[in-house]
Design a protein around this motif. Structure first.
Motif, PDB file in Angstrom:
ATOM      1  N   GLY A 461       0.803  -1.209   0.000  1.00 23.77           N
ATOM      2  CA  GLY A 461       0.000   0.000   0.000  1.00 23.77           C
ATOM      3  C   GLY A 461       0.837   1.259   0.000  1.00 23.77           C
ATOM      4  O   GLY A 461       0.432   2.275  -0.560  1.00 23.77           O
ATOM      5  N   ARG A 462       1.999   1.169   0.593  1.00 20.70           N
ATOM      6  CA  ARG A 462       2.824   2.356   0.745  1.00 20.70           C
ATOM      7  C   ARG A 462       3.706   2.608  -0.468  1.00 20.70           C
ATOM      8  O   ARG A 462       3.935   3.740  -0.871  1.00 20.70           O
ATOM      9  N   PHE A 463       4.218   1.517  -1.058  1.00 21.13           N
ATOM     10  CA  PHE A 463       5.193   1.675  -2.139  1.00 21.13           C
ATOM     11  C   PHE A 463       4.787   0.989  -3.441  1.00 21.13           C
ATOM     12  O   PHE A 463       5.507   1.071  -4.426  1.00 21.13           O
ATOM     13  N   GLY A 464       3.703   0.245  -3.410  1.00 25.36           N
ATOM     14  CA  GLY A 464       3.313  -0.481  -4.609  1.00 25.36           C
ATOM     15  C   GLY A 464       4.149  -1.711  -4.863  1.00 25.36           C
ATOM     16  O   GLY A 464       4.268  -2.166  -6.006  1.00 25.36           O
ATOM     17  N   VAL A 465       4.750  -2.270  -3.819  1.00 22.88           N
ATOM     18  CA  VAL A 465       5.620  -3.431  -3.964  1.00 22.88           C
ATOM     19  C   VAL A 465       5.028  -4.606  -3.209  1.00 22.88           C
ATOM     20  O   VAL A 465       4.613  -4.483  -2.059  1.00 22.88           O
ATOM     21  N   ASN A 466       4.965  -5.741  -3.863  1.00 22.14           N
ATOM     22  CA  ASN A 466       4.500  -6.963  -3.214  1.00 22.14           C
ATOM     23  C   ASN A 466       5.713  -7.697  -2.639  1.00 22.14           C
ATOM     24  O   ASN A 466       6.578  -8.147  -3.380  1.00 22.14           O
ATOM     25  N   PRO A 467       5.801  -7.809  -1.300  1.00 16.56           N
ATOM     26  CA  PRO A 467       6.976  -8.474  -0.709  1.00 16.56           C
ATOM     27  C   PRO A 467       7.204  -9.883  -1.230  1.00 16.56           C
ATOM     28  O   PRO A 467       8.338 -10.358  -1.239  1.00 16.56           O
ATOM     29  N   ASP A 468       6.137 -10.571  -1.650  1.00 19.80           N
ATOM     30  CA  ASP A 468       6.305 -11.927  -2.165  1.00 19.80           C
ATOM     31  C   ASP A 468       7.272 -11.968  -3.344  1.00 19.80           C
ATOM     32  O   ASP A 468       7.924 -12.980  -3.595  1.00 19.80           O
ATOM     33  N   ASP A 469       7.351 -10.853  -4.059  1.00 19.95           N
ATOM     34  CA  ASP A 469       8.216 -10.816  -5.247  1.00 19.95           C
ATOM     35  C   ASP A 469       9.679 -10.535  -4.915  1.00 19.95           C
ATOM     36  O   ASP A 469      10.542 -10.658  -5.793  1.00 19.95           O
ATOM     37  N   TYR A 470       9.940 -10.136  -3.703  1.00 17.79           N
ATOM     38  CA  TYR A 470      11.301  -9.691  -3.379  1.00 17.79           C
ATOM     39  C   TYR A 470      11.909 -10.353  -2.162  1.00 17.79           C
ATOM     40  O   TYR A 470      13.126 -10.477  -2.053  1.00 17.79           O
ATOM     41  N   LEU A 471      11.084 -10.758  -1.218  1.00 16.14           N
ATOM     42  CA  LEU A 471      11.639 -11.352   0.001  1.00 16.14           C
ATOM     43  C   LEU A 471      12.141 -12.764  -0.257  1.00 16.14           C
ATOM     44  O   LEU A 471      11.561 -13.518  -1.034  1.00 16.14           O
ATOM     45  N   ASP A 472      13.193 -13.121   0.460  1.00 17.40           N
ATOM     46  CA  ASP A 472      13.820 -14.420   0.305  1.00 17.40           C
ATOM     47  C   ASP A 472      14.516 -14.750   1.615  1.00 17.40           C
ATOM     48  O   ASP A 472      14.573 -13.921   2.530  1.00 17.40           O
ATOM     49  N   HIS A 473      15.037 -15.956   1.745  1.00 13.06           N
ATOM     50  CA  HIS A 473      15.909 -16.248   2.869  1.00 13.06           C
ATOM     51  C   HIS A 473      17.034 -15.217   2.884  1.00 13.06           C
ATOM     52  O   HIS A 473      17.681 -14.959   1.869  1.00 13.06           O
ATOM     53  N   GLY A 474      17.265 -14.628   4.040  1.00 14.84           N
ATOM     54  CA  GLY A 474      18.347 -13.661   4.165  1.00 14.84           C
ATOM     55  C   GLY A 474      17.944 -12.227   3.946  1.00 14.84           C
ATOM     56  O   GLY A 474      18.781 -11.325   4.119  1.00 14.84           O
ATOM     57  N   SER A 475      16.687 -11.983   3.574  1.00  8.03           N
ATOM     58  CA  SER A 475      16.250 -10.602   3.390  1.00  8.03           C
ATOM     59  C   SER A 475      16.249  -9.868   4.730  1.00  8.03           C
ATOM     60  O   SER A 475      15.750 -10.385   5.735  1.00  8.03           O
ATOM     61  N   VAL A 476      16.801  -8.676   4.734  1.00  4.83           N
ATOM     62  CA  VAL A 476      16.797  -7.841   5.936  1.00  4.83           C
ATOM     63  C   VAL A 476      15.437  -7.141   6.016  1.00  4.83           C
ATOM     64  O   VAL A 476      15.063  -6.391   5.124  1.00  4.83           O
ATOM     65  N   VAL A 477      14.707  -7.414   7.086  1.00  3.27           N
ATOM     66  CA  VAL A 477      13.390  -6.791   7.257  1.00  3.27           C
ATOM     67  C   VAL A 477      13.365  -5.827   8.443  1.00  3.27           C
ATOM     68  O   VAL A 477      12.412  -5.061   8.591  1.00  3.27           O
ATOM     69  N   ILE A 478      14.390  -5.860   9.291  1.00  5.61           N
ATOM     70  CA  ILE A 478      14.526  -4.899  10.385  1.00  5.61           C
ATOM     71  C   ILE A 478      15.960  -4.395  10.396  1.00  5.61           C
ATOM     72  O   ILE A 478      16.904  -5.186  10.372  1.00  5.61           O
ATOM     73  N   ALA A 479      16.122  -3.086  10.413  1.00  2.00           N
ATOM     74  CA  ALA A 479      17.443  -2.461  10.551  1.00  2.00           C
ATOM     75  C   ALA A 479      17.312  -1.400  11.635  1.00  2.00           C
ATOM     76  O   ALA A 479      16.661  -0.380  11.431  1.00  2.00           O
ATOM     77  N   ALA A 480      17.927  -1.659  12.785  1.00  4.89           N
ATOM     78  CA  ALA A 480      17.697  -0.814  13.949  1.00  4.89           C
ATOM     79  C   ALA A 480      19.000  -0.297  14.539  1.00  4.89           C
ATOM     80  O   ALA A 480      19.868  -1.081  14.924  1.00  4.89           O
ATOM     81  N   ILE A 481      19.125   1.016  14.593  1.00  2.17           N
ATOM     82  CA  ILE A 481      20.175   1.643  15.384  1.00  2.17           C
ATOM     83  C   ILE A 481      19.584   1.792  16.774  1.00  2.17           C
ATOM     84  O   ILE A 481      18.702   2.608  17.008  1.00  2.17           O
ATOM     85  N   THR A 482      20.055   0.956  17.696  1.00  2.00           N
ATOM     86  CA  THR A 482      19.368   0.782  18.969  1.00  2.00           C
ATOM     87  C   THR A 482      20.352   0.356  20.042  1.00  2.00           C
ATOM     88  O   THR A 482      21.507   0.064  19.739  1.00  2.00           O
ATOM     89  N   SER A 483      19.926   0.337  21.274  1.00  2.00           N
ATOM     90  CA  SER A 483      20.580  -0.280  22.418  1.00  2.00           C
ATOM     91  C   SER A 483      21.582   0.614  23.126  1.00  2.00           C
ATOM     92  O   SER A 483      22.155   1.546  22.562  1.00  2.00           O
ATOM     93  N   CYS A 484      21.791   0.248  24.406  1.00  2.95           N
ATOM     94  CA  CYS A 484      22.745   0.955  25.243  1.00  2.95           C
ATOM     95  C   CYS A 484      24.174   0.757  24.780  1.00  2.95           C
ATOM     96  O   CYS A 484      25.029   1.619  24.994  1.00  2.95           O
ATOM     97  N   THR A 485      24.471  -0.356  24.140  1.00  4.73           N
ATOM     98  CA  THR A 485      25.854  -0.673  23.787  1.00  4.73           C
ATOM     99  C   THR A 485      26.459   0.386  22.878  1.00  4.73           C
ATOM    100  O   THR A 485      27.554   0.884  23.115  1.00  4.73           O
ATOM    101  N   ASN A 486      25.768   0.745  21.833  1.00  6.88           N
ATOM    102  CA  ASN A 486      26.357   1.597  20.802  1.00  6.88           C
ATOM    103  C   ASN A 486      25.807   3.011  20.737  1.00  6.88           C
ATOM    104  O   ASN A 486      26.497   3.912  20.274  1.00  6.88           O
ATOM    105  N   THR A 487      24.565   3.229  21.188  1.00  6.65           N
ATOM    106  CA  THR A 487      24.038   4.596  21.060  1.00  6.65           C
ATOM    107  C   THR A 487      24.670   5.537  22.081  1.00  6.65           C
ATOM    108  O   THR A 487      24.437   6.737  22.038  1.00  6.65           O
ATOM    109  N   SER A 488      25.471   4.989  23.013  1.00  8.30           N
ATOM    110  CA  SER A 488      26.215   5.827  23.950  1.00  8.30           C
ATOM    111  C   SER A 488      27.532   6.303  23.353  1.00  8.30           C
ATOM    112  O   SER A 488      28.229   7.107  23.971  1.00  8.30           O
TER     113      SER A 488
END
Length: 947
Positions: A461-488
């Motif tokens: 709905g947002r981009f006109g892309v069907n994930p079925d056509d692009y997702l596969d084993h190994g696809s990155v679906v979450i990319a998070a700059i997060t956590s106490c370890t590195n954001t400090s």
């Protein structure tokens, strides 16, 4: 008492004049025949703690002598009573701790005592940081939307904490939206030197602490001794009970050289974690020393110290030195406090310089910082480091073990592409749709928020892309700059911003199916991002600020867009998350994601652009620029000079001072929050968040004698590296599981389930969530995944909770069988409380993680360890047997005078019996008392009621 004549005075010159402090001098002890010059830094802090608290009962002259003459090679044998200066909590673990204290006040009344005795005796500081969830992302309104949802979901918990601030002395809470507890501790709360007024004197002593989160060790980077304990141990410390501990062995880690171009502090800490895990440092202190220490800015030190739980150590500490003072000044500490820190540590002989003598250590390792290479860690353990150049091959090798029981074959076209190693991307289409607008999402946003659903859009709905056509084993679906370890750490955060800037300028973008998020550990990060002009570039790649708190690491990643989730589950895909965190255990980050990789913030951005974990950055471009030329990672990777220049321009003392000036006030939501009053809490019978803790129901002034365990049944047989996430998950609640059914029956809609972590103040939810991790595999119910077992002797398959109810009705005690490193991971009291409420009386494992073992004892659960080389498999245990434990009371009464070997009688289904020798892991005399009282809280309550 002052047997060693160590009580001295210290004059400190400040801008406002001289101040005089009383302190307990280590050099004074050294003049009495004790050679303290080579005693490890951390043990000197413990020694001061004993000197100051010598009373002849809890701390004796013999304790002090033993520690002062510590033998590096000796096995831990001497127990000491250690009293930290303060206690640090986050809200996931802090709320149940305050619930317990409130319940203890009620129980104190029952025992005829004064409820006011239930009160923190040392400062207890709680930072509300674990409840923000990434519902909305990739949008300018992400922060406001997530903050609004956080308050809607957690209003009752937050009102309870505000009550606690008024009801309990020495308890304070930092409101939500201010940052992660460990970063706030590092940048604001930590004193390095503590002071208190006593009998007309001002006493100075080292700042020390225990925390209800395992990453409390982050403060070790500042030279402050602290580590994570279970919530129940922290509650005891708050109530004046010392932490009972064996004087540990200390491992020295010599650092030399300096990081080379292209290497980050994250690469360094992953290398350190791998090496120390391989060595084996569970239950030990680790100290970093050597010429390389001076090459590490304090933020890098804190990054290394933060991950002590991942490498298994109790702490990972750096010395106090000039860099410590520089950091205190940078972060806005007063000049008076900085002067005290310098004068105190120099007077104690604890201030590190280039010519300081090297301490003696139990073992030593050495690392040349110049050898550090870019690395990631995964797919499910932080110690499993992989060179960046080998990430793709490593993932393919791991893939078969990551496929779950529900995995389905890919379509023929997908299978052929996977076998050929061809990425499931059309780079031109990806770039085109990623450059689109958020209009589709915006139109439905207000409605989604009103329904409590947060980001409810779809990629299609947002981009006109069907994930079925692009997702596969190994696809990155979450990319998070997060956590106490590195954001400090400004170096890696700035590097991520510069990489984003270069990527945008080259025309690169993030594929639409990647859920991106930026969750800084404090508002100072946003301050220097704005000053350096880097924030707009991160936002262009959809790394918008989603909140200031612990998000993806703790399982608060929020739901994936529905069609991405459907595509993953319909095809049984092994999707990937990449995060700049410290935890990547199975089922933790997101229920739809089976492979999780830890890495530096700039690599998170790079993998977000690549869209898959097997991208070869050396050989494959990330895309093309505006003239069609390929763009490689090397083309956009920031240089050390670019990073240092940006830090010098953007990271200022004024930024820290400004952001922390209002840290305790909170936003309008917090300020307007209404809360109850009174010394005891008015429990609401229909609450699904806060319920009176049941541990003190029917408590008597004297404990009932320890009884043998007879005819016990096995509730679960678990493998190696079972984490506290497996035992007590923190993330989302499945509607079909026992906890989901309970909430539904109590009128809670699925959209308002929140997370297990947020409902830790309600034991009814938490007991139903125990062993409910979606990735848990119980060998007693082969072929299943999740909280499933077989009810015995019938063999009927059902949920672990439902089986425990039936066993309770039959009066059958329960046990757990497990492999190595049982209970590794976060310091989670519910991983012990939940099993206790399920009726589990004992756990037999090959080995235990430090905090979890003590938590089991603290809840009255017996930890037993197979003898070396023995296991469930070696004894051919099926779990269908019955188990009898006898003779434990006599062992406890004798204080283990005849050893700790307990023989367990195992009776198979055909009536054949055998004895299995196990070691009782009740490790200290104080733990004997806790176990005999049914738990540490019951022990403390009875002690307070009797006085």
């Amino acid at each position: 008492m002052n047997t060693f004549q160590s009580r001295k005075t210290l004059e400190v010159q400040t801008a406002s004049g001289k101040r005089t402090y009383t302190y307990f001098s280590l050099p004074a002890v050294g003049t009495q025949g004790f050679d303290l010059a080579r005693l490890p830094f951390s043990l000197k802090i413990l020694l001061e703690n004993l000197l100051r608290r010598e009373d002849g009962v809890n701390v004796t002259a013999g304790d002090i002598c033993f520690l002062a003459t510590w033998k590096a090679e000796a096995e831990p044998s001497r127990e000491i009573a250690y009293m930290p200066a303060r206690v640090l909590m986050q809200d996931f673990t802090g709320v149940p701790a305050i619930v317990d204290l409130a319940a203890m006040r009620d129980a104190m009344k029952t025992l005829g005592g004064d409820p006011e005795k239930i009160n923190p005796l040392v400062p207890a500081e709680l930072v509300i940081d674990h409840s923000v969830q990434v519902d909305e992302f990739g949008s300018p309104r992400a922060y406001d939307a997530n903050a609004l949802l956080e308050f809607q979901r957690n209003r009752e918990r937050y009102a309870f904490l505000k009550w606690g601030q008024t009801a309990f002395r020495n308890f304070s809470a930092v409101p939500p939206g201010m940052g992660i507890c460990h970063q706030v501790n590092l940048e604001y709360l930590a004193r390095v030197v503590f002071t208190k007024d006593e009998n007309g004197e001002s006493i100075a002593y080292p700042d020390t602490l225990v925390g209800t989160d395992s990453h409390t060790t982050m403060i070790n980077g500042l030279g402050v001794l602290g580590w994570g304990v279970g919530g129940i141990e922290a509650e005891a410390a708050m109530l004046g009970q010392p932490v009972s501990m064996l004087i540990p062995q200390v491992v020295g880690y010599r650092l030399t050289g300096k990081l080379r171009e292209g290497a980050t502090a994250t690469d360094l800490v992953l290398t350190v974690t791998e090496a120390l895990r391989k060595l084996g440092v569970v239950g030990k202190f680790v100290e970093f020393y050597g010429s390389g220490v001076s090459e590490l800015p304090l933020a890098d030190r804190a990054t290394i110290s933060n991950m002590a739980p991942e490498y298994g150590a109790t702490c990972g500490i750096f010395p106090v030195d000039e860099e410590t003072l520089r950091y205190l000044r940078l972060t806005g500490r007063s000049e008076e406090q900085i002067a005290l820190v310098e004068a105190y540590y120099k007077a104690q002989g604890l201030f590190h310089t280039a010519d300081s003598p090297e301490a003696m250590y139990t073992q030593t390792l050495e690392l040349d910082l110049s050898t550090i290479q870019p690395s990631i860690a995964g797919p499910k353990r932080p110690q499993d480091r992989v060179l960046l150049s080998e990430a793709g091959a490593s993932f393919r090798k791991q893939l078969p073990s990551l496929l779950g029981p529900a995995a389905k074959p890919l379509g023929e076209r997908a299978a052929l592409r996977w076998a050929a190693g061809t990425p499931f991307q059309d780079s031109e289409l990806v770039s085109a749709v990623a450059a689109g607008t958020n209009e589709g999402l915006d139109r439905g946003f207000e409605k989604a928020v009103a329904q409590g659903n947060g980001h409810n859009g779809t990629v299609k709905g947002r981009f006109g892309v069907n994930p079925d056509d692009y997702l596969d084993h190994g696809s990155v679906v979450i990319a998070a700059i997060t956590s106490c370890t590195n954001t400090s750490n400004p170096s890696v955060m700035i590097a991520a911003g510069i990489l984003a800037k270069k990527a945008v300028e080259k025309g690169l973008s993030v594929p639409p199916w990647v859920k991106t998020s930026l969750a800084p550990g404090s508002r100072v990060v946003t301050d220097y991002y704005q000053k350096s002009g880097l924030l707009p570039y991160l936002e262009k790649l959809r790394f918008n600020v989603v909140g200031y708190g612990c998000t993806t690491c703790i399982g608060n990643s929020g739901p994936l867009p529905s069609d991405v989730s459907d595509s993953i589950n319909d095809h049984g895909l092994v999707a990937v998350s990449v995060l700049s965190g410290n935890r990547n255990f199975e089922g933790r980050v997101n229920v739809d994601v089976r492979a999780n990789y830890l890495m530096s913030p700039p690599l998170v951005v790079a993998y977000a652009i690549a869209g898959r974990i097997d991208h070869d950055f050396d050989k494959e471009p990330l895309g093309t620029d505006e003239v069609g030329q390929p763009v490689y990672l090397a083309d956009i990777w920031p240089s050390q000079k670019e990073v240092s220049d940006a830090i010098a321009a953007g990271v200022t003392s004024e930024g820290f001072t400004h952001e922390y000036a209002t840290v305790t006030l909170g936003d309008a939501n917090w300020q307007g929050l209404k809360f109850p009053s009174g010394d005891t809490y008015g429990w609401e019978g229909d609450s699904t968040y806060i319920r009176k803790a049941p541990y003190f129901d029917g408590i008597t002034s004297k404990p009932t004698p320890v009884e043998d365990i007879a005819n016990a049944r096995v509730l679960a047989i678990l493998g190696d590296s079972v984490t506290t996430d497996h035992i007590s998950p923190a993330g989302s609640i499945k509607a079909a599981g026992p906890a989901g059914v309970y909430l539904t029956d109590h009128g809670v809609t699925k959209a308002d389930f929140n997370s297990y972590g947020s409902r830790r103040g309600n034991h009814e939810v938490m007991v139903r969530g125990t062993f409910a991790n979606v990735r848990l595999r119980n060998k007693l119910a082969p072929g299943t995944e999740g909280g499933v077992t077989r009810l015995l002797p019938e063999g009927e398959t059902m949920s672990i909770y439902d089986a425990s109810v039936k066993y309770a009705e039959r009066g059958v005690p329960l046990i757990i069988l497990a492999g190595k490193e049982y209970g590794s991971g976060s310091s989670r009291d519910w991983a012990a409380k939940g099993p206790k409420l399920l009726g589990i009386r004992a756990v037999i494992a090959e080995s235990f993680e430090r905090i979890h073992r003590s938590n089991l004892v603290g809840m009255g659960i017996l930890p037993l360890q197979f003898l070396p080389g023995e296991s469930v498999e070696s004894h051919r245990l099926t779990g269908e047997e019955t188990y009898d434990f006898s003779g434990l009371k006599a062992m406890l009464d004798s204080k283990f005078a005849d050893g700790k070997t307990l023989h367990v009688k195992v009776t198979s289904t055909d009536g054949v019996t055998k004895l299995i020798a196990t070691q009782v892991r009740i490790d200290t005399p104080q733990e004997i008392a806790y176990y005999e009282h049914g738990g540490i809280l019951q022990y403390v309550l009875r002690q307070l009621a009797a006085n």
